[in-house]
Design a protein around this motif. Structure first.
Motif, short mmCIF file in Angstrom:
data_model
loop_
_atom_site.label_atom_id
_atom_site.label_comp_id
_atom_site.label_asym_id
_atom_site.label_seq_id
_atom_site.Cartn_x
_atom_site.Cartn_y
_atom_site.Cartn_z
N GLY A 226 59.51 12.75 22.89
CA GLY A 226 58.80 13.97 23.26
C GLY A 226 58.69 14.94 22.10
N ALA A 227 57.52 15.55 21.97
CA ALA A 227 57.34 16.51 20.90
C ALA A 227 57.96 17.84 21.28
CB ALA A 227 55.86 16.69 20.62
N TYR A 228 58.14 18.67 20.30
CA TYR A 228 58.66 20.00 20.61
C TYR A 228 57.82 21.04 19.90
CZ TYR A 228 60.93 19.33 16.08
OH TYR A 228 61.18 19.07 14.76
N VAL A 229 57.75 22.19 20.48
CA VAL A 229 56.97 23.28 19.93
C VAL A 229 57.90 24.40 19.53
CG1 VAL A 229 55.23 25.03 20.41
CG2 VAL A 229 54.94 22.71 21.30
N VAL A 230 57.81 24.82 18.30
CA VAL A 230 58.66 25.90 17.81
C VAL A 230 57.76 26.92 17.13
CG1 VAL A 230 60.53 26.52 16.27
CG2 VAL A 230 60.59 24.34 17.46
N THR A 231 57.81 28.14 17.57
CA THR A 231 57.04 29.18 16.92
C THR A 231 57.81 29.71 15.73
OG1 THR A 231 57.97 30.90 18.32
CG2 THR A 231 55.97 29.82 19.10
N TRP B 124 70.28 22.50 20.80
CA TRP B 124 69.99 22.84 22.20
C TRP B 124 68.54 22.48 22.47
CZ3 TRP B 124 74.07 25.25 24.86
CH2 TRP B 124 75.11 25.76 24.07
N THR B 125 68.29 21.63 23.45
CA THR B 125 66.92 21.18 23.71
C THR B 125 66.58 21.31 25.18
OG1 THR B 125 67.64 18.88 24.03
CG2 THR B 125 67.03 19.53 21.80
N GLY B 126 65.27 21.26 25.46
CA GLY B 126 64.80 21.28 26.84
C GLY B 126 65.12 22.56 27.59
N LEU B 127 65.17 23.69 26.88
CA LEU B 127 65.52 24.96 27.54
C LEU B 127 64.47 25.37 28.56
CD1 LEU B 127 67.22 27.56 27.81
CD2 LEU B 127 65.86 28.51 25.94
N LYS B 128 64.94 25.66 29.75
CA LYS B 128 64.12 26.28 30.79
C LYS B 128 64.84 27.54 31.22
CE LYS B 128 62.32 21.86 32.48
NZ LYS B 128 62.23 20.93 33.64
N GLY B 129 64.27 28.68 30.94
CA GLY B 129 64.94 29.94 31.23
C GLY B 129 65.33 30.64 29.94
N ARG B 130 66.56 31.18 29.90
CA ARG B 130 67.01 31.95 28.74
C ARG B 130 68.40 31.49 28.31
NH1 ARG B 130 67.13 37.96 30.48
NH2 ARG B 130 68.41 37.02 32.13
N LEU B 131 68.63 31.56 27.00
CA LEU B 131 69.93 31.20 26.44
C LEU B 131 70.22 32.14 25.28
CD1 LEU B 131 72.36 29.16 26.31
CD2 LEU B 131 70.99 27.89 24.63
N PHE B 132 71.39 32.81 25.31
CA PHE B 132 71.76 33.74 24.26
C PHE B 132 73.11 33.37 23.66
CE2 PHE B 132 69.35 36.40 27.38
CZ PHE B 132 68.21 36.57 26.61
N HIS B 133 73.26 33.65 22.38
CA HIS B 133 74.55 33.51 21.69
C HIS B 133 75.22 34.88 21.80
CE1 HIS B 133 76.78 32.62 17.62
NE2 HIS B 133 77.59 32.68 18.66
N VAL B 134 76.25 35.00 22.66
CA VAL B 134 76.75 36.32 23.00
C VAL B 134 78.02 36.74 22.27
CG1 VAL B 134 75.67 36.28 25.27
CG2 VAL B 134 78.00 35.43 25.01
N PRO C 177 70.87 30.79 20.07
CA PRO C 177 71.55 29.86 19.15
C PRO C 177 70.60 29.27 18.12
CG PRO C 177 72.03 29.32 21.45
CD PRO C 177 70.92 30.31 21.46
N GLN C 178 71.17 28.87 17.00
CA GLN C 178 70.39 28.08 16.04
C GLN C 178 70.08 26.72 16.67
OE1 GLN C 178 73.31 28.62 12.74
NE2 GLN C 178 71.50 28.82 11.49
N TYR C 179 69.03 26.06 16.14
CA TYR C 179 68.68 24.70 16.57
C TYR C 179 68.40 24.66 18.07
CZ TYR C 179 70.80 23.94 12.02
OH TYR C 179 71.10 24.02 10.68
N LEU C 180 67.49 25.53 18.50
CA LEU C 180 67.14 25.64 19.91
C LEU C 180 65.66 25.42 20.10
CD1 LEU C 180 67.73 26.56 22.87
CD2 LEU C 180 67.33 28.90 22.10
N THR C 181 65.29 24.63 21.12
CA THR C 181 63.88 24.40 21.42
C THR C 181 63.72 24.19 22.92
OG1 THR C 181 61.98 22.92 21.09
CG2 THR C 181 64.14 21.93 20.98
N ARG C 182 62.54 24.54 23.40
CA ARG C 182 62.22 24.27 24.80
C ARG C 182 61.69 22.84 24.96
NH1 ARG C 182 62.44 28.72 27.99
NH2 ARG C 182 62.32 30.76 26.97
N GLY C 183 61.41 22.18 23.88
CA GLY C 183 60.91 20.82 23.93
C GLY C 183 62.03 19.79 24.00
N ALA C 184 61.63 18.51 23.90
CA ALA C 184 62.60 17.41 23.96
C ALA C 184 62.31 16.43 22.84
CB ALA C 184 62.54 16.72 25.32
N PRO C 185 62.74 16.73 21.62
CA PRO C 185 62.45 15.83 20.49
C PRO C 185 63.16 14.49 20.63
CG PRO C 185 64.03 17.53 19.87
CD PRO C 185 63.52 17.90 21.23
N ALA C 186 62.56 13.46 20.04
CA ALA C 186 63.17 12.14 20.11
C ALA C 186 64.55 12.15 19.45
CB ALA C 186 62.27 11.11 19.43
#
Length: 551
Positions: free
Chosen positions: A288-293, A417-427, A531-540
């Motif tokens: 799966g591809a991932y999109v990162v802005t 961190w991959t496949g994020l749905k919602g929100r994730l913070f480094h607190v 977090p670093q290395y975070l995407t909503r996609g699912a890279p191979a």
């Protein structure tokens, strides 16, 4: 031997090349012997099961469509044969003694000593199901199998395999404690084992484990206990016993000589004609591809990091063209929401300066909590590349780092961190020290969590945020964390937790004897760092997630 060579050998064997078939069987026989031998602990049936596995592999070689999957295919056949043997057990064979205790064979043939010997001997105390799984996990840790192949052989998902392996490892560690205690001189233990027949089983494992938990002598650790996976890394296969040759495995004949005596009509057919029409080319399955802005044009706001640390930002980069992937592209609603509320989160993508040890952390903002569930359970241990857990819910998560540069130093490939749905913070960060702090009592201050000149260093990727022993995150949704260990040896332990536990950890500072107080990064808003290395996609390959990803 490399995969390209075996691909050619398998293809030739399928086409009827007898020498290739001989080489194929001889080359993979040790792997099958180790799986079956350890799963059955050297039972008298080991020879028969190994032989049957190799015969079935030769018989059905034509059904194998992808030569690259030969190893996982062969391992699955071996596991099925072990299971079939268990189903065929009759009462008169249940108590049959082992022909040659495989634990002892492992110790003798690999010349194991100390804790490696302890692990081999502890295998005797496992139940059949755990010993079957151990036979595969041992080879995974030794580098002979992958986790994907292990899961496929058992017929379960990789997530389920991670849970099963963790439970088996816990029982293995209990069994190691029993082996250690039985080598000791505890008088109470001698009395406890007075009625024991000397044969390890689950009843006595539980009984001895209860004694050890309540015994100051047996329960005391007189030396540092090294995790089993560290002891088995790179360990060789147990050599085949004398007389256990290819001719024995193939019923007294090599594959090339199997045409005589009517040994196997099916094998003869496999040797004399092409077994399967091979495709003209290989099929490559893309993940799966991932999109990162891109990062924002302006530097991250100072509020993203509490005053207890100084953070620097990398210069802005020119915008990249958006990826044309409808699967992960933001919807019109998401775009509108982003324009209204501004960018979501700020990636911690720069090395920061360690805060003063006596600087107390800022107040941790309160966020809604209903709890987080983990596919790895309340304590997921991830120690191999590809291990992962999926976290779901609303609340806090602790990721604890365990770096072992003395075992294998080198470049540290960060988790992602991959496949994020919602929100994730480094607190927040805690654990009383950063990984670049000296360890308490270390000579010359060299032995830090990241290593030292005497044992080697764990080297961070350029620009990687220095991690602490404990890193805390807040999740409102679902996300998958993947262990990308490849160069340096490190493990991650993932615990769902709560705000009170976070505050208690980061408040443990110098007055309590710790190296330093913790650090708060949470701003309480959607601009808090992610977090670093975070995407909503699912890279191979999760290890390829960009460091400065924005979601």
């Amino acid at each position: 031997m490399d995969s390209q060579h075996w691909r050619a050998v398998i293809t030739a064997a399928q086409a009827g090349d007898r020498r290739a078939l001989d080489e194929l069987v001889a080359g993979w026989l040790p792997l099958v012997y180790n799986i079956v031998g350890r799963a059955l602990n050297g039972h008298a049936d080991v020879d028969d099961v190994v032989q049957e596995t190799m015969l079935r592999a030769v018989d059905h070689l034509g059904s194998l469509r992808d030569p690259d999957s030969f190893r996982s295919w062969l391992v699955a056949i071996a596991v099925r044969q072990v299971r079939d043997r268990a189903r065929r057990k009759t009462p008169d064979r249940l108590e049959e003694a082992a022909a040659a205790d495989f634990a002892e064979l492992t110790v003798l043939r690999l010349q194991l000593e100390g804790q490696r010997r302890e692990v081999a001997e502890a295998a005797r105390w496992l139940d059949d199901e755990d010993r079957h799984l151990l036979s595969l996990w041992w080879l995974e840790v030794a580098g002979e199998l992958t986790r994907r192949e292990l899961a496929a052989a058992v017929g379960i998902t990789r997530q389920h395999a991670a849970v099963r392996v963790q439970r088996m490892k816990e029982r293995l560690e209990t069994s190691r404690g029993i082996v250690r205690a039985l080598d000791g001189a505890c008088p109470d233990l001698r009395e406890t084992t007075g009625r024991w027949n000397g044969r390890p089983d689950s009843v006595w494992r539980k009984r001895l484990a209860r004694h050890i938990r309540g015994c100051g002598y047996c329960g005391g650790t007189r030396e540092a206990v090294v995790p089993a996976e560290r002891l088995l890394v790179g360990l060789a296969l147990v050599p085949l016993p004398a007389g256990f040759t290819l001719s024995l495995a193939l019923g007294g004949k090599t594959a090339a000589a199997a045409t005589s005596a009517g040994w196997s009509a099916k094998l003869l057919g496999a040797l004399t004609k092409p077994a399967v029409a091979m495709t003209a080319g290989a099929t490559i399955v893309a993940g799966g591809a991932y999109v990162v802005t891109q990062p924002p044009d302006a530097p991250p706001p100072r509020a993203a990091v509490s005053p207890t640390a100084t953070a620097t930002s990398l210069p802005p980069r020119a915008p990249a063209p958006p990826a044309a992937t409808p699967k992960t592209s933001p919807s019109t609603t998401e775009k509108a929401a982003r324009e209204k509320t501004g960018p979501y989160g700020t990636v911690v993508d720069a090395v920061d300066r360690a805060p003063d040890p006596n600087a107390r952390p800022a107040a941790l903002p309160r966020r809604p909590e209903s709890g987080v569930t983990s596919t790895g359970g309340p304590k997921a241990v991830m120690q191999h590349r590809g291990d992962h857990v999926t976290l779901t819910g609303r609340g806090y998560v602790l990721v604890r780092w365990q770096i072992s540069p003395g075992s294998r130093p080198g470049a540290l490939v960060m988790p992602s961190w991959t496949g994020l749905k919602g929100r994730l913070f480094h607190v927040a960060s805690g654990g009383s020290r950063r990984m670049d702090d000296p360890l308490p009592g270390a000579p010359n201050g060299y032995a830090t969590g990241m290593g030292g000149p005497a044992i080697g260093y764990a080297v961070l990727s350029p620009g990687t945020q220095q991690m602490w022993q404990n890193e805390y995150f807040y999740l409102d949704g679902t996300v998958t964390l993947t262990q990308n260990e490849r160069g340096c040896d490190y493990g991650l332990i993932v615990f769902p937790t709560n705000r009170d536990a976070v505050v208690e950890d980061i408040d443990q500072g110098p007055p309590q004897g710790a190296i330093r107080y913790g650090l708060v990064r949470d701003t309480g808003t959607d601009r808090a760092p992610v977090p670093q290395y975070l995407t909503r996609g699912a890279p191979a390959d999760p290890a390829t997630v960009p460091q400065r990803s924005r979601v």
